[in-house]
Write an enzyme that holds these catalytic residues in place. Sequence first.
Site, short mmCIF file in Angstrom:
data_model
loop_
_atom_site.label_atom_id
_atom_site.label_comp_id
_atom_site.label_asym_id
_atom_site.label_seq_id
_atom_site.Cartn_x
_atom_site.Cartn_y
_atom_site.Cartn_z
N THR A 1 -3.85 41.13 3.88
CA THR A 1 -2.94 40.07 3.45
C THR A 1 -3.72 39.13 2.55
O THR A 1 -4.94 39.09 2.62
CB THR A 1 -2.44 39.27 4.68
OG1 THR A 1 -2.05 40.18 5.69
CG2 THR A 1 -1.28 38.38 4.35
N ARG B 1 9.42 48.22 8.55
CA ARG B 1 8.74 47.22 9.38
C ARG B 1 8.50 45.93 8.58
O ARG B 1 8.02 45.95 7.46
CB ARG B 1 7.40 47.78 9.88
CG ARG B 1 6.56 46.80 10.70
CD ARG B 1 5.41 46.22 9.90
NE ARG B 1 4.51 45.45 10.75
CZ ARG B 1 3.51 44.72 10.26
NH1 ARG B 1 3.27 44.69 8.97
NH2 ARG B 1 2.73 44.04 11.08
N GLY C 1 6.49 42.33 8.96
CA GLY C 1 5.47 41.63 9.75
C GLY C 1 5.68 40.12 9.69
O GLY C 1 6.79 39.64 9.46
N ASP C 2 4.61 39.38 9.90
CA ASP C 2 4.73 37.92 9.94
C ASP C 2 4.70 37.29 8.56
O ASP C 2 5.13 36.14 8.39
CB ASP C 2 3.62 37.31 10.81
CG ASP C 2 2.24 37.57 10.23
OD1 ASP C 2 1.97 38.72 9.83
OD2 ASP C 2 1.43 36.63 10.18
N THR D 1 -3.15 35.87 8.63
CA THR D 1 -3.40 37.29 8.35
C THR D 1 -3.83 37.98 9.63
O THR D 1 -4.64 37.44 10.38
CB THR D 1 -4.49 37.47 7.27
OG1 THR D 1 -4.81 38.87 7.19
CG2 THR D 1 -5.75 36.70 7.59
N GLY D 2 -3.29 39.15 9.89
CA GLY D 2 -3.70 39.87 11.09
C GLY D 2 -2.61 40.78 11.62
O GLY D 2 -1.75 41.24 10.86
N GLY E 1 0.47 41.42 12.68
CA GLY E 1 1.65 40.61 12.44
C GLY E 1 2.61 40.48 13.61
O GLY E 1 3.24 39.43 13.79
#
Lengths: 308, 308
Positions: free
Chosen positions: B176, B204, B206-207, B227-228, B230
Site C-alpha cells: 500500500t 475483495r 480491504g481497508d 497499511t497491512g 486489511g
Amino acid sequence: MQTFSLAIHGGAGTILKKHMTADKENLYRAGLKQSLEVGYSILKNGGSAIDAVLAAVTELENNELFNAGKGSVFTNTGTHEMDASIMDGGNLGAGAVGAVRSVKNPIQLAHQVMMHSGHVFLGGEGAIDFARQQGFEMMPDDYFYSDFRYDQWQKVKGSDTFHLDHDTPDDKKFGTVGAVALDASGNLAAATSTGGMTNKKFGRIGDTPVIGSGTYAKNSTCAISCTGNGEVFLRTVAAYDVSALMEYRGMTLNDAMHEVVMNKLKPMDGDGGMIGIDSLGNCSLQFNSAGMYRAYRKSDGTSEIAIF
Amino acid sequence: MQTFSLAIHGGAGTILKKHMTADKENLYRAGLKQSLEVGYSILKNGGSAIDAVLAAVTELENNELFNAGKGSVFTNTGTHEMDASIMDGGNLGAGAVGAVRSVKNPIQLAHQVMMHSGHVFLGGEGAIDFARQQGFEMMPDDYFYSDFRYDQWQKVKGSDTFHLDHDTPDDKKFGTVGAVALDASGNLAAATSTGGMTNKKFGRIGDTPVIGSGTYAKNSTCAISCTGNGEVFLRTVAAYDVSALMEYRGMTLNDAMHEVVMNKLKPMDGDGGMIGIDSLGNCSLQFNSAGMYRAYRKSDGTSEIAIF
C-alpha cells in the site's frame, strides 16, 4: 435468567403521519412484528445474537415494504444493487457485501463472507461469484420487481437525480433495514441491509456495508445498526463512534447515541438514525428525522413497535 | 512561521534487510524521497494538506516499485484492481474508490469523488464511468505490466492462494502507499492507495478505500494512513480509533497509535502499520511487522527516510 434483547429498524427519514394511511401503517407494523418475533424467538430458545440478527434482517429483506432484498429500489439502469454487513461482537468477526445483484438475501451472503471467505468485504461480480460457489439461490429480476418501486424510478429516470428511498416526495418506502441483539450468553451482534438509492449510478456505496459506519458490534460496548444519509455516516464513522464514546468516555449507550445522532450527524445534514443494544441488554432507538420504522423486545417483558 | 509536515509510507510487512540488495534499497529510498519532496514543496509554498497528500501519493502510484497505480499486483484473472481514499480533516470531506481498473491514478479519482460526485465511495464499473465522465486518462493494460508482478502472480496463479504483496516469499514488493500532512493553515489530510492482493478474487475490498479503517483525518485530532492485513484494520476501525483515543481519552498521537498498532491490531494478527500527523505537526510512523517503507519531513528541519 440471563438478559437478552433484540431491536430492529426498517429505515428512517421524512416519515410523516399525514402521508400514511391506516392500512399502510398496519402493514409496516405487521412487517416489523414478524421480524421481531422471528429474531426474538431465537434468543428466547438460547440461540446466538448473530443468528437472531440474521433471521430478523432476512425477514425484512423478504418483505417488499422495505428497501432491502426483495423490496430493493431500482438503479439508474433498472437493476437492483444491494449492500449488507454483519458483525459478531464476541470476536469482532465481520462480513460485508457491496453492489450485489440477484442474491435473494444479501445479509446471508455477508454472513457467509464472515464465516468462509477469509475476507471481510467483497464487492460486485466477485461477491456474486462467491455467492454462487457457496450455493446461494439466485433470483430472476422479476423477484425484485414491484409496481411502486418501478414508479419511484420512472419519476427520476433519465435525470441526474438520485433519491434516498426516504427522500421520495410521496414517502412510499424507506431506505435500510437492520437488527441488533444481545443473547443470553452475553454476545452482541449487528446486521444491516439495503437496496440503496433510487436511480443511483456510478456504483455508489453507502454506509450499510461499511464496518464502523453502518454496522458495528463489540461485546464490551454495544451493537449498532444505522440508517440514513449514508455519506455522512461514512464521514463520521457513526456506528463505531458510539462504541468509542462508551469505551473511552464512559458514556451510556443512550447518551453516546444521542451525541452521535443529534450533535455529530445532524449538524452535517446526516439525516437518519440508529438502533443500539449494550452489554446489559438496554435498547436505544434514536433518529433526527421525522420517523424511523423501529421495534424492540427485551427479556424483561418490555417491547415496542413504532414509526413516528 | 506556521508548522507544517508530511509523512508517507510505501507499505509494511516482512521487509527484511537480508532480502534487500543495496541497489534495491537505493531505489526504494529514491522513490520515497521523490514523493516526500514533491509533497513537502507544496506545503512549503503554502499549499494545502490535501494537495500535498494527493501529489505525494500520485508520485508513489507512478513508481512501479510500489503496489499502487502503475505497480499494482495482478488479480486472479490477470487484471489490476485498485482502491484508494482521501480525507480532508478541515470539513471531514472524503472520497474513495474500490476495484477500479485502467485508471492511472486512483487517488486522483478518489479526490474527484470527494469534490464532484455528491458521494463518498464509488465502486467498480460505476467508479470507472465516473472517471470517464470526469475526463480521466485511461491506461492500456500494459501500463500496469511488469515482469516481477507477473512472476509474483504466476507463482500462485491457479491456486486458491492469494498474497498480500508483502507476504510473498521473496518480498519483492509491498502492499500500500499513503501520505498524511499538516499544512501551514492548520489543515490535516490523509490519502491511501493500493493495488490489492496478488491473485485476489471475489472482488475483495480491504481497508484502503474505507474511511475510518485505512484513512482518516480530522483537524482537531490527527491524519492517519494505514497499511497491512486489511481485514483486521477493517474489523478494528483502525484509523478512526487513533482519532477517538486522542479525542476521548486525551492520548497523544504517538501513544494512541501505539495502542492501536501494538495492543489492538497485533493480537488479532493485524500485521502492518500506520503513519500519523497531529494538529501540532508531530509525526509518528509505527508498525508491528519487520519493516515499513516510510519517510517524513517537518518544517522544523527534521526528516527521515527508513525501511527496516
